[in-house]
Design an enzyme around this catalytic site. Sequence first.
Site, PDB file in Angstrom:
ATOM      1  CB  THR A  70       7.861 -28.082 -69.941  1.00 18.85           C
ATOM      2  OG1 THR A  70       8.413 -28.423 -68.673  1.00 18.85           O
ATOM      3  CG2 THR A  70       7.721 -26.578 -70.049  1.00 18.85           C
ATOM      4  CG  HIS A  77       4.708 -18.434 -58.031  1.00 23.55           C
ATOM      5  ND1 HIS A  77       3.674 -19.339 -57.853  1.00 23.55           N
ATOM      6  CD2 HIS A  77       5.840 -19.167 -58.170  1.00 23.55           C
ATOM      7  CE1 HIS A  77       4.175 -20.573 -57.892  1.00 23.55           C
ATOM      8  NE2 HIS A  77       5.480 -20.491 -58.069  1.00 23.55           N
ATOM      9  CG  ASP A 114       7.657 -26.030 -65.569  1.00 27.08           C
ATOM     10  OD1 ASP A 114       7.936 -27.057 -66.199  1.00 27.08           O
ATOM     11  OD2 ASP A 114       8.328 -25.600 -64.616  1.00 27.08           O
ATOM     12  CD  GLU A 171       5.311 -24.219 -61.655  1.00 32.07           C
ATOM     13  OE1 GLU A 171       6.271 -24.205 -62.452  1.00 32.07           O
ATOM     14  OE2 GLU A 171       5.441 -24.235 -60.411  1.00 32.07           O
ATOM     15  NE  ARG A 225      10.604 -20.498 -47.368  1.00 35.93           N
ATOM     16  CZ  ARG A 225      10.513 -20.658 -48.694  1.00 35.93           C
ATOM     17  NH1 ARG A 225      10.652 -21.850 -49.217  1.00 35.93           N
ATOM     18  NH2 ARG A 225      10.304 -19.637 -49.487  1.00 35.93           N
ATOM     19  CG  ASP A 256      10.923 -23.282 -64.362  1.00 35.47           C
ATOM     20  OD1 ASP A 256      10.404 -22.295 -64.918  1.00 35.47           O
ATOM     21  OD2 ASP A 256      10.310 -24.022 -63.568  1.00 35.47           O
ATOM     22  CD  GLU A 275       0.725 -18.930 -56.774  1.00 35.20           C
ATOM     23  OE1 GLU A 275       1.034 -19.504 -57.845  1.00 35.20           O
ATOM     24  OE2 GLU A 275       0.970 -17.733 -56.549  1.00 35.20           O
ATOM     25  CD  GLU A 326       7.069 -21.419 -65.641  1.00 36.30           C
ATOM     26  OE1 GLU A 326       8.122 -21.070 -66.229  1.00 36.30           O
ATOM     27  OE2 GLU A 326       7.024 -22.318 -64.785  1.00 36.30           O
ATOM     28  CE  LYS A 386       8.448 -27.094 -60.195  1.00 37.48           C
ATOM     29  NZ  LYS A 386       7.604 -25.941 -60.434  1.00 37.48           N
ATOM     30  CE1 TYR A 396      12.113 -26.308 -51.128  1.00 32.66           C
ATOM     31  CE2 TYR A 396      10.753 -28.080 -50.255  1.00 32.66           C
ATOM     32  CZ  TYR A 396      11.273 -26.802 -50.147  1.00 32.66           C
ATOM     33  OH  TYR A 396      10.958 -26.031 -49.073  1.00 32.66           O
ATOM     34  CD  GLN A 438       7.741 -27.920 -56.422  1.00 33.55           C
ATOM     35  OE1 GLN A 438       6.657 -28.060 -56.988  1.00 33.55           O
ATOM     36  NE2 GLN A 438       8.366 -26.757 -56.401  1.00 33.55           N
ATOM     37  NE  ARG A 458       2.445 -26.691 -57.616  1.00 31.30           N
ATOM     38  CZ  ARG A 458       3.281 -25.883 -58.250  1.00 31.30           C
ATOM     39  NH1 ARG A 458       4.585 -25.953 -58.043  1.00 31.30           N
ATOM     40  NH2 ARG A 458       2.818 -25.010 -59.120  1.00 31.30           N
TER      41      ARG A 458
HETATM   42 CA    CA Z   1       8.161 -23.586 -63.412  1.00 33.27          CA
END
Ligand code: CA
Length: 429
Positions: A267, A143, A243, A209, A152, A136, A373, A211, A263, A254, A250, A247
């Site tokens: 998928t 993004h 995917d 997600e 951050r 991935d 988002e 993708e 994750k 992470y 994660q 959150r």
């Molecule tokens: Ca992904």
Amino acid sequence: MRLNDTHDPRRSSWVDSANDPDSDFRIQNLPYGVFSVGAERHVGVAIGDQILDLTVLEDAGLLTPGGADRAFDQGTLNPFMALPQATWSQTRATIATLLDVATPDLRDNADLRRRALVRQSGAQLHLPIHIRSFTDFYASKDHATNVGSMFRDPDKALLPNWLHMPVGYNGRASTVVVSGTDIHRPLGQLKAPEDAMPRLAPSAKLDMELELGAIVGTPNQMGQPVTTAQAFDMIFGYVLLNDWSARDIQVWEYQPLGPFQSKAFGTTISPWIVTREALEPFRTLPPKRVNPLLPYLAEDAPNAYDIHLTADLAPPGQPATTITRTNARHLYYTPAQQLAHHALSGCAMCTGDLLGSGTISGPSRDNSGSLLELTWNGRDPLTVAGGTRTFVQDGDTLNLQGHCDGPYHLGFGACTGTLLPAPIIEDWA
Ligand code: CA
């Protein structure tokens, strides 16, 4: 561009439904999949609302890509994808000719036509390939900027490596499933910054997600990097890929090694592999480079794709609402760059490897490929039929769709999944 007769927009088929200008599966597309109507899995090509059964055609001697060896008798596309790239092209040309309105071989052979043509609505679709590995990436600048801004610092949203390489991680192939497969909400360790200790709970921030998935056909040799031009040609085709991501799991797990359980639980990919060759007229340049890239990532051809992408969310018993519209052209790193970077260390890329592009987001909020988002981490709920959403709720169905418009219309078909409640583990309560 490397266009040939199979891309001719004037071409039509004796399969009437394929001549609808809005059909996802016109004669110029010819995506590969695996289906069954009984116990046996066959390889097929979608044409209009039908499937052309390649396993039957190979039996009948009309299609022999592997010569004396069968390519379509294993119920998976891996044996065919392992054949030379020139064979992929020759097979596509043969299938286009067999389906062409002017070719009598199949058109006028009622017995063979009855055995070789299956209505899509009466067939079960399966994973089209045996997935060797799933990687991935994180290749959309919008993004990565949005996520970096949220978690951050908006002024340093992109980490220092991001503008120099396609960042990625090795995911789980075992939980890649075909469109239509239900997904269970995962349990996991959750810990908000203000919590003293982590707790075990179902994820409360379950996301999608949006993708693009690239499927590797031609392997490289372990220890041998490849150029972006070689990498481009190694890719057999593309699927839509959702995917699913937790959150809240994660954000706690992470660091320092990247996503893990957040994750690993599911998928979803679309069942039809749209070939690289079918996408040839829709190639385009990727976004302008912010920094020059190292020479091994240089490209001398337009290796990005102009693919319109949407995601729909349908609450249980409610109609679907389109929650985002974006485009694969927003990916900063092309699939060929992702694959060339992956093989740079000498990593062996195999027939049947799946490379996810990472969430595809565009320049504005409503071009975003994730609910994270779209709702800005739950701050701004979206309106959908029958209510609002911040993240995915139990019973919701997500559906991704993709299409290209240019010399002809081409679609990817559906990529759907419904979220089921988390498992209940009595002893842990
Ligand atoms: Ca992904």
